[in-house]
Design an enzyme around this catalytic site. Structure first.
Site, mmCIF file in Angstrom:
data_model
loop_
_atom_site.group_PDB
_atom_site.id
_atom_site.type_symbol
_atom_site.label_atom_id
_atom_site.label_comp_id
_atom_site.label_asym_id
_atom_site.label_seq_id
_atom_site.Cartn_x
_atom_site.Cartn_y
_atom_site.Cartn_z
ATOM 1 N N HIS A 378 30.136 54.243 36.080
ATOM 2 C CA HIS A 378 30.829 53.046 36.579
ATOM 3 C C HIS A 378 30.285 52.481 37.877
ATOM 4 C CE1 HIS A 378 34.317 52.395 33.903
ATOM 5 N NE2 HIS A 378 34.187 53.681 33.639
ATOM 6 N N ARG A 570 39.619 44.895 45.026
ATOM 7 C CA ARG A 570 39.664 45.844 46.128
ATOM 8 C C ARG A 570 38.804 45.326 47.291
ATOM 9 N NH1 ARG A 570 42.247 51.022 45.369
ATOM 10 N NH2 ARG A 570 41.405 51.457 47.434
ATOM 11 N N THR A 677 35.693 43.028 35.894
ATOM 12 C CA THR A 677 36.478 42.575 34.732
ATOM 13 C C THR A 677 37.423 41.448 35.142
ATOM 14 O OG1 THR A 677 37.922 44.474 35.160
ATOM 15 C CG2 THR A 677 36.382 44.651 33.318
#
Length: 859
Positions: A378, A570, A677
């Site tokens: 990731h 974030r 995303t």
């Protein structure tokens, strides 16, 4: 303009949300009143809005259980290959509305609750988010569960039932303050505890060498108590299971060994064992090597593998064969996907079970293990890669350390045979990193213990193959794949944007909900004036609604006809919220320089949580709020520019802000954002993207045409060249007057008059150690933003671009992603068999699905 329809009125028109039958509505009202009375023990005189939420939740849950039981029964009888998605995070958000949509109950529930004199949106807003994740990785897992159920896969999500999820963020005096997320305080109507499947997990102890092999002894035991949550597919009667483990101390905890009579203290010490599932670590893209975190990682893995093996042995496949060969069929019956390296200990744990307990020979055990596991990477940020100190693993999991050493030895022997005398390659490829404290590289463990390794967007998978894990890709190129991330259109369109979902259904029918590639049909309406007007109207209604929400929650008045420029994710230096902030200051300075000049009004919304220990990220939040304070209170600016820091960004807030957004900010330095995303959610909901060629932005531009996104800034090659040459921030500061002015204002205390040096660390970082090169992309970013404002003035042309983007977003459904995992990695086939609903006899399956005989069902 006519009064905008309320969401409830909109839903009434929406066929994709289920039919409103009179019996249906009456039955729901009956269920509601029954639960209010018998489950909640209240009547309408004393019931609170929360009681009404729980009554509705239990009523909707009633419609799940028959389908849930029947689905699991169907799997037991058909014994398909099972897919296990292992993740330390499942960022689920709220469950009520998603369940109503997937069961086709939304409209009937709306009508029932309306007839009971209640407001369903108010009830939906009472539900706590299940915040069991930090951001992208955890939310991806949640979208994947929705898609796996919708595609009829026999899939299970396995993770930890954290008592406290991601912290609640409060902004006090412009600073982030964390509060514990006590999400279970009022109970969770969607979970079912399963104490009958409780399992032991071992820690510490030592390894004994016996004649029959190695034995792990003198361990401390913690019990894993499973809680099951139903995962409904969309309108197919499939209900899968997410099983989350909670830690419990055994009843003889601290009482059996050295009982010196302090019974009270022994009972109090049970907390130490139960702390394992107490709290989610709040780091995104950052590794914190704490013992409790390693315990969490082993806890979920050990409990899950016992469960998987129990289910495998109970299946008809496993029962007839002798012990020696029973596990040969394991990879044909079980696929395990590792969501990043967090569950990497599953690899040595499965080896321990096979070798020490089931007595398989090493090579056979290793072969089965490799065929079973697959690993998803990731991130390529070095600070995010998990590297556990050997000493810590030795203390907590001594047998696993031995197994890891053995895996490493055999691995290095293989590499040495292929590349004799290449000591540097051996050092680079070892699972053990020497130098200072010895560490275990968990990504290397995942790569050699899996049959497939994937990145999450084309550009990211390419970096994984050619840079980060190049040595491994040279060895086994066929192992490396790409699986571009996706999002579930059920939550991220039907649920959050009913107006747009219905508008699309009117034009192209309802099938797109399960086959998002059909959105391409919208291309033929790009020049349809009526459709353009309707798309624009839905966006305007969403903006008005969000503006009202902001006014109510944050007491700020915003101009709904301004451009909503939104940057939510974030807070991290690589995501470059600082660059956005510099642009805001630049716009502010332009207004001040010439207040009479025409200006395209903007509301800039920035939101997201900073990890509690990430000082720079917290400074960035403080800077944004400080700039907002100056901009929002300057009478010269008026309503031309507003800056909002969106407090406590989370799944349920994303569902409100995304449908109202005009401009989506995706501005990470090229090569740093693995996929993203949020970018896809904005595209599907009618926002235009300003972004770098990074992550899935690259594929979004490929699908829609680069000219239909606002792409700017350095590409990967440019970043590499700049690194080679050496990045000198000062050059850009000297060359660009608007940048210089903005930085000088931050440095001089213009935004912090009482503490002029408050932001010195931030400016110092930007000049001297900015790994993410904010100044290098500033000029291109500001110029690109000018193009955005230009286009926004032409509403019709803007909306045409919006329609082109929506029409090109079909690729980014998680249904497509999961089909690719299923075919290329798990070797399972999606099924569109509709399991019969609970009110139909089971044999009806045979009429609908001839491949499955009655005999087979009744075995």
């Amino acid at each position: 303009m006519s009064r905008p329809l309320t969401d409830q009125e909109k839903r009434k028109q929406i066929s994709i949300r289920g039919i409103v039958g009179v019996e249906n509505v009456a039955e729901l009202k009956k269920g509601f009143n029954r639960h209010l009375h018998f489950t909640l023990v209240k009547d309408r005189n004393v019931a609170t809005p929360r009681d009404y939420y729980f009554a509705l939740a239990h009523t909707v849950r009633d419609h799940l259980v028959g389908r849930w039981i029947r689905t699991q029964q169907y799997y037991y009888e058909k014994d398909p290959k099972r897919v296990y998605y292992l993740s330390l995070e499942f960022y689920m958000g709220r469950t009520l509305q998603n369940t109503m949509i997937n069961l086709g109950l939304q409209n009937a529930c709306d009508e029932a609750i309306y007839q009971l004199g209640l407001d369903i949106e108010e009830l939906e807003d009472i539900e706590e988010d299940a915040g069991l994740g930090n951001g992208g990785l955890g939310r991806l897992a949640a979208c994947f569960l929705d898609s796996m159920a919708t595609l009829g896969l026999a899939a299970y999500g396995y993770g930890i039932r954290y008592e406290y999820g991601i912290f609640n963020q409060k902004i006090r005096d412009g600073w982030q303050v964390e509060e514990a997320d006590d999400w279970l305080r009022h109970g969770n109507p969607w979970e079912k505890a399963r104490p009958e499947y409780m399992l032991p997990v071992h820690f510490y102890g030592r390894v004994e060498h016996t004649k029959s092999g190695q034995k792990w002894v003198d361990t401390q035991v913690v019990l894993a108590l499973p809680y099951d949550t139903p995962v409904p597919g969309y309108m197919n009667n499939t209900v899968n299971t997410m099983r989350l483990w909670s830690a419990r101390a055994p009843n003889d905890f601290n009482l059996r060994d050295f009982n010196v009579g302090d019974y009270i203290q022994a009972v109090l010490d049970r907390n130490l064992a139960e702390n394992i599932s107490r709290v989610l670590y709040p780091n995104d893209n950052f590794f914190e090597g704490k013992e409790l975190r390693l315990k969490q990682e082993y806890f979920v893995v050990a409990a899950t593998l016992q469960d998987i093996i129990r289910r495998f042995k109970a299946s008809k496949f496993g029962s007839t064969e002798s012990v020696r060969t029973i596990f040969d069929s394991f990879p044909d019956q079980v696929a395990i996907q590792l969501n990043d390296t967090h569950p990497a200990l599953a690899i040595p744990e499965l080896m321990r079970v096979f070798v020490d307990i089931e007595k398989l020979p090493w090579t056979k055990a290793w072969d089965i293990t490799k065929q079973t596991f697959a690993y998803t990477n990731h991130t390529v940020l070095p600070e995010a890669l998990e590297r556990w100190p050997v000493d810590l693993v030795d203390k907590l999991l001594p047998r696993h350390l031995q197994i890891i050493y053995e895996i490493n030895q055999r691995h290095l022997d293989k590499v040495a045979a292929l590349f004799p005398n290449d000591l540097d390659r051996l050092r680079r490829m070892s699972l053990i990193e020497e130098g200072g404290v010895k560490r275990i590289n968990m990504a290397h463990l995942c790569i050699i213990g899996s049959h497939a390794v994937n990145g999450v967007a084309k550009i990211h998978s390419d970096i994984v193959k050619t840079q980060v894990f190049k040595d491994f890709a040279d060895l086994e190129p066929e192992k490396f794949q790409n699986k571009t991330n996706g999002i579930t259109p059920r939550r991220w369109l039907l649920l959050c944007n009913p107006g747009l979902a219905e508008l699309i259904a009117e034009k192209i029918g309802e099938d797109y909900v399960k086959d998002l590639s059909q959105l391409i049909k919208l291309h033929k309406f790009v020049n349809d004036d009526i459709f353009i007007r309707e798309v624009s109207k839905v966006k305007q209604e969403n903006k008005v609604k969000f503006a009202q929400f902001l006014e109510k929650e944050y007491k700020v008045k915003i101009n709904p006809s301004s451009m909503f420029d939104v940057h939510v994710k974030r807070i991290h230096e690589y995501k470059r919220q600082l660059m956005n902030c510099l642009h805001v200051i630049t716009l502010y300075n332009r207004i001040k320089r010439d207040p009479m000049k025409p200006f395209v009004p903007r509301t800039v919304v920035i939101g997201g949580k900073a990890a509690p220990g990430y000082h720079m990220a917290k400074m960035i939040i403080k800077l944004i709020t400080a700039v907002g304070h100056v901009v929002n209170n300057d009478p010269v600016v008026g309503n031309k520019l507003k800056v909002i820091f969106l407090e406590n960004y989370r799944v349920s807030l994303a569902e409100k802000v995304i449908p109202a957004t005009d401009l989506s900010e995706q501005i990470s330095t090229a090569g740093t954002e693995a996929s993203g995303t949020g970018n896809m959610k904005f595209m599907l909901n009618g926002a235009l993207t300003i972004g770098t060629m990074d992550g899935a932005n690259v594929e979004m531009a490929e699908e829609a045409g680069e000219e239909n996104l606002f792409i700017f800034g350095m590409r990967i090659q440019d970043v590499a060249e700049l690194d080679k040459k050496g990045y000198n921030a000062q050059e850009y500061y000297d060359k660009l007057p608007e940048l210089k002015q903005a930085i000088d204002q931050i440095k001089s205390g213009f935004f912090s008059p009482t503490q002029p040096d408050l932001f010195n660390e931030v400016t110092n970082m930007l000049f001297h150690h900015d790994r993410f090169k904010v100044f290098a992309d500033y000029e291109a970013y500001v110029k690109c933003q000018d193009k955005v404002s230009q286009l926004y003035m032409n509403a019709k042309e803007w909306t045409k671009l919006v329609i082109r983007n929506i029409a090109a977003s079909g690729k980014f459904s998680s249904d497509r992603t999961i089909k690719e995992y299923a075919r290329d990695i798990w070797n399972v086939e999606p099924s569109d068999t509709k399991i019969p609903p609970p009110n139909e006899p089971r044999d009806v399956v045979d009429d609908k699905n001839s491949s499955c005989t009655t005999e087979k069902l009744k075995m």
